[in-house]
Design a protein around this motif. Sequence first.
Motif, short mmCIF file in Angstrom:
data_model
loop_
_atom_site.label_atom_id
_atom_site.label_comp_id
_atom_site.label_asym_id
_atom_site.label_seq_id
_atom_site.Cartn_x
_atom_site.Cartn_y
_atom_site.Cartn_z
N LYS A 28 4.96 -13.52 45.30
CA LYS A 28 3.67 -13.57 44.61
C LYS A 28 2.56 -14.05 45.54
N HIS A 29 2.90 -14.92 46.46
CA HIS A 29 1.91 -15.49 47.37
C HIS A 29 1.38 -14.46 48.36
N ILE A 30 2.23 -13.52 48.77
CA ILE A 30 1.85 -12.67 49.90
C ILE A 30 1.67 -11.20 49.55
N SER A 31 2.23 -10.71 48.43
CA SER A 31 2.31 -9.27 48.18
C SER A 31 1.11 -8.73 47.39
N ASP A 32 0.85 -7.43 47.59
CA ASP A 32 -0.12 -6.70 46.79
C ASP A 32 0.60 -5.97 45.65
N ARG A 33 1.72 -5.33 45.97
CA ARG A 33 2.57 -4.70 44.97
C ARG A 33 3.98 -5.25 45.14
N VAL A 34 4.77 -5.15 44.06
CA VAL A 34 6.12 -5.70 44.09
C VAL A 34 7.10 -4.70 43.48
N GLY A 35 8.21 -4.47 44.19
CA GLY A 35 9.30 -3.66 43.66
C GLY A 35 10.50 -4.55 43.40
N VAL A 36 11.14 -4.37 42.26
CA VAL A 36 12.32 -5.17 41.89
C VAL A 36 13.56 -4.29 42.02
N MET A 37 14.54 -4.78 42.77
CA MET A 37 15.72 -3.98 43.09
C MET A 37 16.96 -4.60 42.46
N TYR A 38 17.82 -3.73 41.91
CA TYR A 38 19.08 -4.20 41.32
C TYR A 38 20.18 -3.20 41.64
N LEU A 39 21.23 -3.66 42.29
CA LEU A 39 22.43 -2.87 42.57
C LEU A 39 22.09 -1.51 43.20
N GLY A 40 21.29 -1.55 44.24
CA GLY A 40 21.02 -0.35 45.02
C GLY A 40 19.88 0.51 44.54
N LYS A 41 19.24 0.13 43.41
CA LYS A 41 18.16 0.94 42.86
C LYS A 41 16.96 0.07 42.51
N LEU A 42 15.77 0.69 42.52
CA LEU A 42 14.58 0.01 42.00
C LEU A 42 14.58 0.10 40.49
N VAL A 43 14.24 -1.00 39.83
CA VAL A 43 14.14 -0.98 38.36
C VAL A 43 12.70 -1.13 37.89
N GLU A 44 11.81 -1.64 38.75
CA GLU A 44 10.41 -1.77 38.37
C GLU A 44 9.56 -1.87 39.63
N LEU A 45 8.37 -1.25 39.59
CA LEU A 45 7.45 -1.28 40.72
C LEU A 45 6.03 -1.19 40.20
N THR A 46 5.20 -2.18 40.55
CA THR A 46 3.81 -2.17 40.11
C THR A 46 3.02 -3.16 40.95
#
Length: 330
Positions: free
Chosen positions: A219-237
């Motif tokens: 949160k401190h450094i990013s503009d966008r964030v992708g959340v990864m679970y078991l080899g796949k992205l589950v959310e990106l915004t």
Amino acid sequence: MTELVKVEGLVKHFPIKAGIISRVVGQVRAVDGLDFTVRKGEVLGLVGESGCGKTTAGRTIMNIYPPTSGRVLFEDVDISKLEGQAMKRMRKEMQMIFQDPYGSLNPRMPVGELIAEGLVVHGIGSSSEREKAVREMVEMVGLSPYHIRRYPHEFSGGQRQRIGIARALALRPKFVIADEPVSALDVSIQSQILNLLKDLQGEFGLTYLFIAHNLSVVKHISDRVGVMYLGKLVELTDKKSLYEDPRHPYTKALLSAVPIADPELKRERVPIKGDIPSPINPPAGCRFHTRCPYVQDLCRTVEPEWTNIKGDREHVVACHFRDGLPGTGQ
């Protein structure tokens, strides 16, 4: 904003071998289909718990690990197909900061030689020009000129990471993958390194893929964030949407576990049970369904689509119930 890096259907499987003839008996599906872009000048955070494949994803994007399938485009060049001298030339544009600041430094080389190594390999500048460039980089990352003659074991963890940053940026790359660059450091040092990375981004016009498991750091450094679970992205915004309006249950669970500084402020915890499943045999349907507190029958059999829920404002989620469970407030 211009796309600098584009990842399309990226897959990285590691074969499991057994027997005298080492026949392949299975695959570790470390990265199992990633699609995202990194825009020029931004910091894209990639988060997830240990074992989700984020470090493997970073190394595959860098072509340290050749991809099993899919491709990585850097300025419209498919680097996953580059070899030899062509890949060597591309290395000047793409560098990596590693998690272990000591393990990534050659203990037999003084700091000056470590930082200059990339310049020597690529034949950049004369000996005196390289010495000048090394001195400038050392000062930029907050070290002193006399540190150039010292060896890695003579430094603290934070200082070693500064050396690793200086080495990665000596070639003036356009794109840097930072693989958990502060996770091995004391909390008091983490903010210093994060601020240094932000300052250097402004100085050199860098683009970062920032890999971490700590959502507060991201949160401190990013503009966008992708959340990864078991080899796949589950959310990106974008960062604001992810922290204020998470739509995937896994993202909600991760955010609910982040400590809050105010003892009076209460936050509802989203419980997840058990450990992350084995990447050798991931679950059918939604990969999170074995731990999801909101699981439905559909989740166990049908894999959710990677869907943008906000049109022009990118917010992509892989969940059947991204708009909430029927008949609940969730």
